[in-house]
Design an enzyme around this catalytic site. Structure first.
Site, short mmCIF file in Angstrom:
data_model
loop_
_atom_site.label_atom_id
_atom_site.label_comp_id
_atom_site.label_asym_id
_atom_site.label_seq_id
_atom_site.Cartn_x
_atom_site.Cartn_y
_atom_site.Cartn_z
N ASP A 183 0.81 -1.22 0.00
CA ASP A 183 0.00 0.00 0.00
C ASP A 183 0.84 1.27 0.00
OD1 ASP A 183 -2.17 -1.69 0.12
OD2 ASP A 183 -2.25 -1.63 2.31
N GLY A 221 1.57 3.00 -2.57
CA GLY A 221 1.10 3.92 -3.61
C GLY A 221 1.59 3.47 -4.99
N LYS A 222 1.81 2.15 -5.12
CA LYS A 222 2.33 1.60 -6.37
C LYS A 222 1.41 1.90 -7.56
CE LYS A 222 2.34 -2.43 -4.34
NZ LYS A 222 2.10 -2.07 -2.93
N GLY A 272 -4.56 -4.24 -3.80
CA GLY A 272 -5.54 -3.21 -4.13
C GLY A 272 -4.74 -1.98 -4.51
N HIS A 273 -4.70 -1.65 -5.77
CA HIS A 273 -3.88 -0.54 -6.27
C HIS A 273 -4.80 0.59 -6.70
CE1 HIS A 273 -0.24 -3.38 -7.18
NE2 HIS A 273 -0.65 -3.42 -5.92
N GLN A 300 2.01 -6.02 -3.14
CA GLN A 300 2.44 -6.11 -1.72
C GLN A 300 3.76 -5.33 -1.54
OE1 GLN A 300 1.47 -9.55 -3.21
NE2 GLN A 300 -0.48 -8.58 -2.81
P1 GDP Z 1 -0.76 0.35 -3.55
O1 GDP Z 1 -1.36 -0.92 -3.08
O2 GDP Z 1 0.71 0.41 -3.31
O3 GDP Z 1 -1.12 0.69 -4.97
O4 GDP Z 1 -1.40 1.48 -2.62
P2 GDP Z 1 -2.95 1.60 -2.18
O5 GDP Z 1 -3.73 2.08 -3.34
O6 GDP Z 1 -3.41 0.37 -1.51
O7 GDP Z 1 -2.83 2.68 -1.03
C1 GDP Z 1 -2.32 3.94 -1.25
C2 GDP Z 1 -3.39 4.96 -0.88
O8 GDP Z 1 -2.80 6.23 -0.77
C3 GDP Z 1 -4.46 5.12 -1.95
O9 GDP Z 1 -5.67 5.46 -1.34
C4 GDP Z 1 -3.93 6.27 -2.80
O10 GDP Z 1 -4.97 6.96 -3.47
C5 GDP Z 1 -3.32 7.13 -1.74
N1 GDP Z 1 -2.17 7.94 -2.14
C6 GDP Z 1 -1.18 7.63 -3.02
N2 GDP Z 1 -0.24 8.61 -3.03
C7 GDP Z 1 -0.65 9.54 -2.14
C8 GDP Z 1 -0.09 10.77 -1.67
O11 GDP Z 1 0.99 11.20 -2.07
N3 GDP Z 1 -0.80 11.44 -0.72
C9 GDP Z 1 -2.00 10.98 -0.24
N4 GDP Z 1 -2.61 11.72 0.69
N5 GDP Z 1 -2.55 9.84 -0.66
C10 GDP Z 1 -1.88 9.11 -1.57
P1 IMO Z 2 -0.90 -4.16 -2.27
O1 IMO Z 2 -0.43 -4.73 -3.59
C1 IMO Z 2 -0.99 -4.58 2.07
C2 IMO Z 2 -1.12 -8.64 3.70
C3 IMO Z 2 -2.39 -9.07 4.40
C4 IMO Z 2 -1.82 -10.06 5.41
C5 IMO Z 2 -0.69 -10.73 4.61
C6 IMO Z 2 -1.09 -12.04 3.95
O2 IMO Z 2 -2.19 -3.46 -2.33
O3 IMO Z 2 0.20 -3.39 -1.61
P2 IMO Z 2 -2.62 -12.74 1.90
O4 IMO Z 2 -4.01 -12.34 1.52
O5 IMO Z 2 -1.59 -12.42 0.89
O6 IMO Z 2 -2.55 -14.17 2.34
O7 IMO Z 2 -2.29 -11.86 3.20
O8 IMO Z 2 -0.32 -9.81 3.61
N1 IMO Z 2 -1.32 -8.14 2.32
C7 IMO Z 2 -1.23 -6.85 1.97
N2 IMO Z 2 -1.05 -5.74 2.73
N3 IMO Z 2 -1.08 -4.46 0.73
C8 IMO Z 2 -1.25 -5.56 -0.04
O9 IMO Z 2 -1.20 -5.50 -1.39
C9 IMO Z 2 -1.37 -6.82 0.58
N4 IMO Z 2 -1.56 -8.07 0.12
C10 IMO Z 2 -1.51 -8.86 1.20
O10 IMO Z 2 -3.02 -7.99 5.03
O11 IMO Z 2 -1.21 -9.37 6.47
MG MG Z 3 -2.88 -1.61 -1.83
#
Ligand code: GDP
Ligand code: IMO
Ligand code: MG
Length: 424
Positions: free
Chosen positions: A12, A14-15, A39-40, A223
């Site tokens: 998470d 911000g990929k 979840g991206h 991840q």
């Molecule tokens: P990912 O799994 O690495 O793609 O990241 P996620 O989407 O799960 O979580 C990142 C969260 O931070 C999302 O809700 C993005 O919209 C948000 N986000 C990304 N970059 C920024 C930033 O620079 N500032 C803020 N406030 N939110 C951001």
């Molecule tokens: P993105 O790509 C954050 C965490 C789960 C749990 C552990 C194992 O959005 O960064 P799993 O479902 O893989 O068996 O869960 O890994 N986890 C993540 N945490 N971002 C993710 O993906 C994750 N994918 C799995 O919360 O701790």
């Molecule tokens: Mg994510």
């Protein structure tokens, strides 16, 4: 030419946002591991999109998006993702390609995940319950069903055998699980039709040909490094190699073809699910990071645990991945703190150490912090790095000095446009 973009923390980072921003520089975006546990999030033109299996280059007109062999695909979730894209009128058959060697998540894999977690009780991993672990177990156990199998007429017999075996395994967990297999299977078989309506490819050959033609490929990690099956905080990890090596096995791309490795991290730290997190905060500062950063899982909606940045863990991830440049996300979330803490070392068995030991559980490890000055300015409207507050510049330079890798992007908000490029 192949570049990698990888999360350096617990996911998470911000990929999705950065892959979307960078896609205009590439011909092909490819996911290489993980599955719908990811979840991206992408934001542009006032809309927010969350992708789980589909690569984050999908909104760009000319980019091809490949789901590589290392990914595990749940056809049901995948079909739902496609439905959400329908209003955008994309010609998906032209831009979304699926590896025949990717493994399928069956409905019973999801049930096994739930049974395994329920049986672990308080020791549960905190899995997203998407069936990731059981599907990779069947892959390495050599029982899995792959996308390419769907092109052969006997695949449903193999499906039945495997699903029946799973049902027996579920009984052995002795936990109460409520499910209606018929309806799960109905949904699954319908979704398989959707999946197979897309081009299925021998992706390793596709990438080899693309490289010959001089195409530029960006591999999108899911991840983060600290969730890697080998190098993460085992057993509180996911079931794939989230680190750079995973891109080679998950796409069939040779290590010597990889050029830049972009490591992405939040300006602080978060973790969702169980497992050690040395810099986790249980005070008002932690609450503020979660609230201002809107730290709720994009896949499960769970609140993310929050803490200060951990340079010991970041250095470890940088080394394992061979990171050549860093992107710092969510700098805007740190605005308003009088002081910001940075973990530079751990106290471990009474000693001050700078490396990540075998187990970073709070029983063994205490973070040692340095305190830096914070800044009060709102960063979300900033358009150039010249406008950054001095204290933030100092924070960035401090991190660069300790991490010994340049920070080339500073993100100041979730939108595509809230992305500042720095000269290396
Ligand atoms: P990912 O799994 O690495 O793609 O990241 P996620 O989407 O799960 O979580 C990142 C969260 O931070 C999302 O809700 C993005 O919209 C948000 N986000 C990304 N970059 C920024 C930033 O620079 N500032 C803020 N406030 N939110 C951001
Ligand atoms: P993105 O790509 C954050 C965490 C789960 C749990 C552990 C194992 O959005 O960064 P799993 O479902 O893989 O068996 O869960 O890994 N986890 C993540 N945490 N971002 C993710 O993906 C994750 N994918 C799995 O919360 O701790
Ligand atoms: Mg994510």
């Amino acid at each position: 030419m192949v570049d990698l973009l990888l999360g350096l923390q617990w996911g998470d980072e911000g990929k999705g946002k950065i892959v979307d921003v960078l896609t205009s520089n590439y011909d092909i975006i490819a996911r290489f591991q993980g599955g719908p546990n990811a979840g991206h999030t992408l934001e542009f033109d006032g809309n927010k999109h969350v992708l789980h299996t589909i690569p984050s280059g999908i909104f760009h007109e000319n980019a091809k998006n490949v789901v590589g062999n290392g990914v595990v695909i749940d056809p049901v979730i995948f079909a739902k993702e496609l439905e959400k894209l329908a209003p955008y009128g994309m010609n998906l058959a032209d831009k979304l390609l699926i590896s025949r060697k990717a493994h399928l998540i069956l409905p019973t894999h999801r049930l096994l995940d739930a049974a395994s977690e329920a049986a672990k009780g308080s020791k549960k991993i905190g899995s997203t319950l998407k069936g990731i672990g059981p599907t990779y177990m069947d892959k390495t156990g050599r029982n899995g069903i792959r996308v390419g199998d769907l092109e052969f007429s006997d695949w449903k017999d193999r499906y039945r055998q495997l699903a029946d075996k799973h049902l027996q395994m579920i009984e052995n967990y002795h936990v109460a699980l409520d499910f209606d297999l018929d309806s799960l299977e109905k949904e699954f078989f319908a979704a398989v039709e959707v999946l197979t309506s897309l081009p299925l490819i021998d992706s390793e050959q596709y990438f080899a040909e693309a490289q010959k033609q001089g195409k530029k490929i960006l591999a999108e990690g899911a991840q983060g490094s600290l969730l890697d099956i080998d190098f993460g905080t085992y057993p509180f990890v996911t079931s794939s190699n989230t680190t750079a090596a995973g891109a080679c096995t998950g796409l069939g791309i040779a290590p010597n073809k990889i050029e830049n490795v972009i490591g992405i991290f939040k300006a602080y730290a978060t973790r969702v699910g169980s497992g050690p997190f040395p810099t986790e905060l249980f005070d008002n500062d932690g609450e503020t990071l979660g609230r201002v950063g809107n730290e709720f899982g994009a896949t499960t909606g769970r609140a993310r645990r929050c803490g200060w940045i951990d340079l010991v863990a970041l250095k470890y991830a940088i080394t394992i991945n061979g990171v050549t440049e860093l992107n710092m996300m969510k700098a805007d979330v740190l605005s308003g703190f009088e002081q910001i803490k940075v973990c530079t070392h751990y106290e471990y068995n009474g000693e001050k150490i700078a490396h990540l030991p075998f187990d970073i559980d709070a029983k063994y490890v205490k973070p040692i912090y340095e305190t830096l000055e914070g800044w009060q300015e709102d960063l979300t409207g900033i358009k150039s790095t010249n406008e950054l507050p001095n204290a933030l510049n100092h924070y960035i330079e401090y991190l660069e000095k300790h991490l010994e890798v340049p920070i080339t992007v500073v993100s100041v908000g979730p939108d595509r446009t809230q992305t500042l490029f720095r000269k290396a």
